[in-house]
Scaffold this motif. Sequence first.
Motif, PDB file in Angstrom:
ATOM      1  N   ARG A 242       0.823  -1.218   0.000  1.00 58.57           N
ATOM      2  CA  ARG A 242       0.000   0.000   0.000  1.00 58.57           C
ATOM      3  C   ARG A 242       0.851   1.259   0.000  1.00 58.57           C
ATOM      4  N   GLY A 243       2.026   1.193   0.580  1.00 63.39           N
ATOM      5  CA  GLY A 243       2.846   2.395   0.657  1.00 63.39           C
ATOM      6  C   GLY A 243       3.820   2.551  -0.489  1.00 63.39           C
ATOM      7  N   ASN A 244       3.819   1.629  -1.423  1.00 62.53           N
ATOM      8  CA  ASN A 244       4.774   1.687  -2.526  1.00 62.53           C
ATOM      9  C   ASN A 244       4.040   1.989  -3.826  1.00 62.53           C
ATOM     10  N   GLU A 245       4.086   3.255  -4.237  1.00 63.79           N
ATOM     11  CA  GLU A 245       3.332   3.668  -5.421  1.00 63.79           C
ATOM     12  C   GLU A 245       3.901   3.068  -6.699  1.00 63.79           C
ATOM     13  N   THR A 246       5.206   2.889  -6.739  1.00 65.69           N
ATOM     14  CA  THR A 246       5.818   2.335  -7.951  1.00 65.69           C
ATOM     15  C   THR A 246       5.330   0.922  -8.215  1.00 65.69           C
ATOM     16  N   LEU A 247       5.274   0.097  -7.156  1.00 63.53           N
ATOM     17  CA  LEU A 247       4.794  -1.270  -7.328  1.00 63.53           C
ATOM     18  C   LEU A 247       3.313  -1.308  -7.661  1.00 63.53           C
ATOM     19  N   LEU A 248       2.564  -0.402  -7.085  1.00 61.87           N
ATOM     20  CA  LEU A 248       1.140  -0.349  -7.415  1.00 61.87           C
ATOM     21  C   LEU A 248       0.948   0.032  -8.876  1.00 61.87           C
ATOM     22  N   ASP A 249       1.785   0.957  -9.370  1.00 62.86           N
ATOM     23  CA  ASP A 249       1.710   1.324 -10.778  1.00 62.86           C
ATOM     24  C   ASP A 249       2.076   0.143 -11.661  1.00 62.86           C
ATOM     25  N   PHE A 250       3.081  -0.603 -11.243  1.00 62.39           N
ATOM     26  CA  PHE A 250       3.485  -1.771 -12.029  1.00 62.39           C
ATOM     27  C   PHE A 250       2.351  -2.783 -12.090  1.00 62.39           C
ATOM     28  N   ARG A 251       1.602  -2.909 -11.000  1.00 59.54           N
ATOM     29  CA  ARG A 251       0.507  -3.885 -10.960  1.00 59.54           C
ATOM     30  C   ARG A 251      -0.686  -3.429 -11.795  1.00 59.54           C
ATOM     31  N   THR A 252      -0.917  -2.119 -11.863  1.00 55.02           N
ATOM     32  CA  THR A 252      -2.090  -1.614 -12.579  1.00 55.02           C
ATOM     33  C   THR A 252      -1.788  -1.248 -14.035  1.00 55.02           C
ATOM     34  N   SER A 253      -0.524  -0.961 -14.359  1.00 56.01           N
ATOM     35  CA  SER A 253      -0.193  -0.631 -15.746  1.00 56.01           C
ATOM     36  C   SER A 253       0.203  -1.900 -16.496  1.00 56.01           C
ATOM     37  N   LYS A 254       0.146  -1.819 -17.806  1.00 55.89           N
ATOM     38  CA  LYS A 254       0.430  -2.993 -18.623  1.00 55.89           C
ATOM     39  C   LYS A 254       1.885  -2.979 -19.086  1.00 55.89           C
ATOM     40  N   PHE A 255       2.580  -4.072 -18.833  1.00 56.35           N
ATOM     41  CA  PHE A 255       3.966  -4.240 -19.240  1.00 56.35           C
ATOM     42  C   PHE A 255       3.985  -4.567 -20.730  1.00 56.35           C
ATOM     43  N   VAL A 256       4.710  -3.759 -21.499  1.00 56.91           N
ATOM     44  CA  VAL A 256       4.678  -3.882 -22.963  1.00 56.91           C
ATOM     45  C   VAL A 256       5.793  -4.798 -23.435  1.00 56.91           C
ATOM     46  N   LEU A 257       5.427  -5.812 -24.208  1.00 59.12           N
ATOM     47  CA  LEU A 257       6.378  -6.719 -24.832  1.00 59.12           C
ATOM     48  C   LEU A 257       6.203  -6.651 -26.347  1.00 59.12           C
ATOM     49  N   ARG A 258       7.305  -6.579 -27.078  1.00 59.32           N
ATOM     50  CA  ARG A 258       7.247  -6.569 -28.539  1.00 59.32           C
ATOM     51  C   ARG A 258       7.746  -7.917 -29.034  1.00 59.32           C
ATOM     52  N   ILE A 259       6.853  -8.696 -29.646  1.00 59.43           N
ATOM     53  CA  ILE A 259       7.145 -10.077 -30.024  1.00 59.43           C
ATOM     54  C   ILE A 259       6.711 -10.315 -31.465  1.00 59.43           C
ATOM     55  N   SER A 260       7.492 -11.097 -32.197  1.00 59.85           N
ATOM     56  CA  SER A 260       7.123 -11.444 -33.573  1.00 59.85           C
ATOM     57  C   SER A 260       5.916 -12.386 -33.559  1.00 59.85           C
ATOM     58  N   ARG A 261       5.221 -12.417 -34.672  1.00 56.69           N
ATOM     59  CA  ARG A 261       3.999 -13.214 -34.747  1.00 56.69           C
ATOM     60  C   ARG A 261       4.278 -14.712 -34.568  1.00 56.69           C
ATOM     61  N   ASP A 262       5.382 -15.196 -35.135  1.00 56.88           N
ATOM     62  CA  ASP A 262       5.705 -16.619 -35.010  1.00 56.88           C
ATOM     63  C   ASP A 262       5.977 -17.001 -33.559  1.00 56.88           C
ATOM     64  N   SER A 263       6.728 -16.167 -32.858  1.00 59.09           N
ATOM     65  CA  SER A 263       7.029 -16.463 -31.456  1.00 59.09           C
ATOM     66  C   SER A 263       5.760 -16.437 -30.617  1.00 59.09           C
ATOM     67  N   TYR A 264       4.893 -15.491 -30.923  1.00 60.93           N
ATOM     68  CA  TYR A 264       3.647 -15.389 -30.168  1.00 60.93           C
ATOM     69  C   TYR A 264       2.770 -16.618 -30.374  1.00 60.93           C
ATOM     70  N   GLN A 265       2.737 -17.125 -31.605  1.00 56.11           N
ATOM     71  CA  GLN A 265       1.926 -18.314 -31.880  1.00 56.11           C
ATOM     72  C   GLN A 265       2.426 -19.520 -31.086  1.00 56.11           C
ATOM     73  N   LEU A 266       3.737 -19.627 -30.927  1.00 55.16           N
ATOM     74  CA  LEU A 266       4.287 -20.714 -30.120  1.00 55.16           C
ATOM     75  C   LEU A 266       3.819 -20.617 -28.674  1.00 55.16           C
ATOM     76  N   LEU A 267       3.879 -19.412 -28.124  1.00 52.25           N
ATOM     77  CA  LEU A 267       3.458 -19.213 -26.736  1.00 52.25           C
ATOM     78  C   LEU A 267       1.974 -19.505 -26.572  1.00 52.25           C
ATOM     79  N   LYS A 268       1.182 -19.034 -27.506  1.00 51.59           N
ATOM     80  CA  LYS A 268      -0.261 -19.235 -27.417  1.00 51.59           C
ATOM     81  C   LYS A 268      -0.615 -20.717 -27.502  1.00 51.59           C
ATOM     82  N   ARG A 269       0.054 -21.428 -28.420  1.00 48.22           N
ATOM     83  CA  ARG A 269      -0.244 -22.842 -28.594  1.00 48.22           C
ATOM     84  C   ARG A 269       0.124 -23.633 -27.333  1.00 48.22           C
TER      85      ARG A 269
END
Length: 749
Positions: A242-269
């Motif tokens: 509760r007292g750590n705003e940075t961690l709260l922001d990390f929990r509420t904001s979306k972490f952006v990952l840039r991944i190629s379509r082929d790699s993403y399909q592997l993860l999804k499968r």
Amino acid sequence: MAAVQGGLVDTDEEKDIKTDPSSDACGNNNNAIDAKPVSTSPGTNAPSGNTKTPVATTEEQQTLLAVLQFLRKNNLSESVDILRREAGLPEDLLDLKGSDGSGSGPGGAGGGVGQEGGDSSSLLSRVAVSVSAAQAPTKVTSNDQPDVSVVLSAYNQQGDPALYDVYYSDLKKFIETVLDCHRAELSQVFYPLFVHMYLELVYNNHENQAKAFFGRFSGDQECYYEDDLRVLSSMTKKEHMRGNETLLDFRTSKFVLRISRDSYQLLKRHLQERQNNQIWNIIQEHLYIDIFDGMPRSKSQIDAMSGSLAGEAKRDANKSKVYYGLLKEPEIELPLDDEDEEAENEEGKPKKKKPKKDSLGSKSKKQDPNAPLQTRIPLPELKDSDKLDKIMYMKEATKKIRLGPETLPSICFYSFLNAYQGLTAVDFTDDSSLIAGGFADSTVRVWSVTPKRLRKVKSAADLNLIDKESDDVLERIMDEKTSSESKNLYGHSGPVYGISFSPDRNYLLSSSEDGTVRLWSLLTFTCLVGYKGHNYPVWDTQFSPHGYYFISGGHDRVARLWATDHYQPLRIFAGHLADVTCTRFHPNSNYVATGSSDRTIRLWDVLTGNCVRIFTGHKGPIHALAFSPNGKFLASGATDGRVLLWDIGHGIMIGELKGHTDTIYSLRFSRDGEILASGSMDYTVRLWDSMKAFDDLETDDFTATTGHIHLQDNSQELLLGMYTTKSSPVVHLHFTRRNLLLAAGSYNP
């Protein structure tokens, strides 16, 4: 429109905004949505344009029946009827279930929900059913009835702390066994998944399991996340979060990952096959996967852009139009010096020196096609004194040394001796006549570095006696009795962290731990205004190159744009996830760059207040920023000891300069941009060949659409010189109008 779990996606939309792994594994629906999904199973396929029957139809029916049983138990008969009709289920479905001898009818379902406490609300918040219009409703017999307690227990298992290790280990083993070309990209998910799973355990009061999870997997994370993991390890209880705003922001904001379509399909499968709902929910809720078409990126390409608190920047974030060109200079006639006239008369060639000066004037008259309109933002009009200063600047420019690899600048280092107060900030005036220092004892001190001493304006009574029409009125108003080499300014109640002279040298800004920015008059050496807007320490402040406007950034994670005649900020730039540690105006005053402890750099439009660029790649808090004189490029320095170069127009990184071993506190381009100087806490000043770094670029390198950036490891080729102080960290750098480099720092015996 194609129906998917949790909403609708336009199949013609080509923007990869948020990946939806609930789509067909064959890639029929690879476009992304930004809505928070409510599907709990990655195996549930969305109906696509083909006529294939969804794979998980039975599971959908089980999920639906679990919800219907719960609604019926709570006497919500109207909701039961509405949901049943929309799903196309027969009326006697629940009655058949009630007569089932499995013992899991309404009573059984109620018992299951009661045993798990608050899991029913979690179930309802996540479950959504999508039935294709092409799919005919089927008659469900009593033999097909699902066991509701089994359905509920499947959701309950997602929160089982004992399974977190299993889920994470399973994903780790899978990624370690994929092809090398995909492994680097898929490894990006380790860190955000690790953090969110740990925080979820802590948030749900599973302290022992959280410690075990952290101890087992924290060593697998990238080295540039060490500081974050150190903070994370201290978060062992829900109260700590509760007292750590940075961690709260990390929990509420979306972490952006840039991944190629082929790699993403592997993860999804993989997630579909393993039914790994826990990890899938985290990916859906807390990660933003930016898919690009093309070859997967290499480990070095990913590392170059990684390291910030919120992952990489979305590609869309850097596509806005930026007017990085310079404003048209006012037309001012440049009179000839007496020395020039004598030289011309002696030689009998009166036009010998004119071409050089005319070329300078013609350069300022050209309109840069990438420049903003002159009236895009209101700028102060030039006063007579400003025009005189412009003339002096143009005269100095004619005597400027042309720097390059063969002609390096001379360096003059100003050492602050006996600075027991603790030197925290330094600045020079543009004409290099004054130097100011901010100190930890809350004082500001101004020195004259020329033979001309500092003087105050005379009192009002004495000013009335002066002939205001005299030519030397500006000299007469100064009181010689007050002349001294330095002046002390008192007013702050905390360490002074930022300091900045106005372009006309009449004012000085200072920012402090006390949360204020103060404007000082350099004619009376008194405080004129105290600007109060920040609630916490203000780490940096800087005047606009055109005066009037100034920027400040602080611990409250926002930057504020001010005007000297307004006591309230004109703009508030919010978006950073941690302290705004340094600020810098673009040469045309239409944009502001901010560096932050979240390890990102943002470029803000002064007119609209929008963020038009986000740069990621540093592995530590940013402490230095510098725009090139032509406005096209930006250099940044951080605690990781690296200098990164950015192309503002294309919004990508174009260079990395390695060599410093400690925090970089100051960066400056020479007056023509040929040389970049960097000053660091490692007691060195380094000179870099910025012209070569920029000239080596090819248009093929600007492939931001695919996420591929090819950085040459040529730091040693670009390093022109390294100069070491005896024992003085370099706090500030400044190029004079003739390209002499001035440096400053306090001597640490």
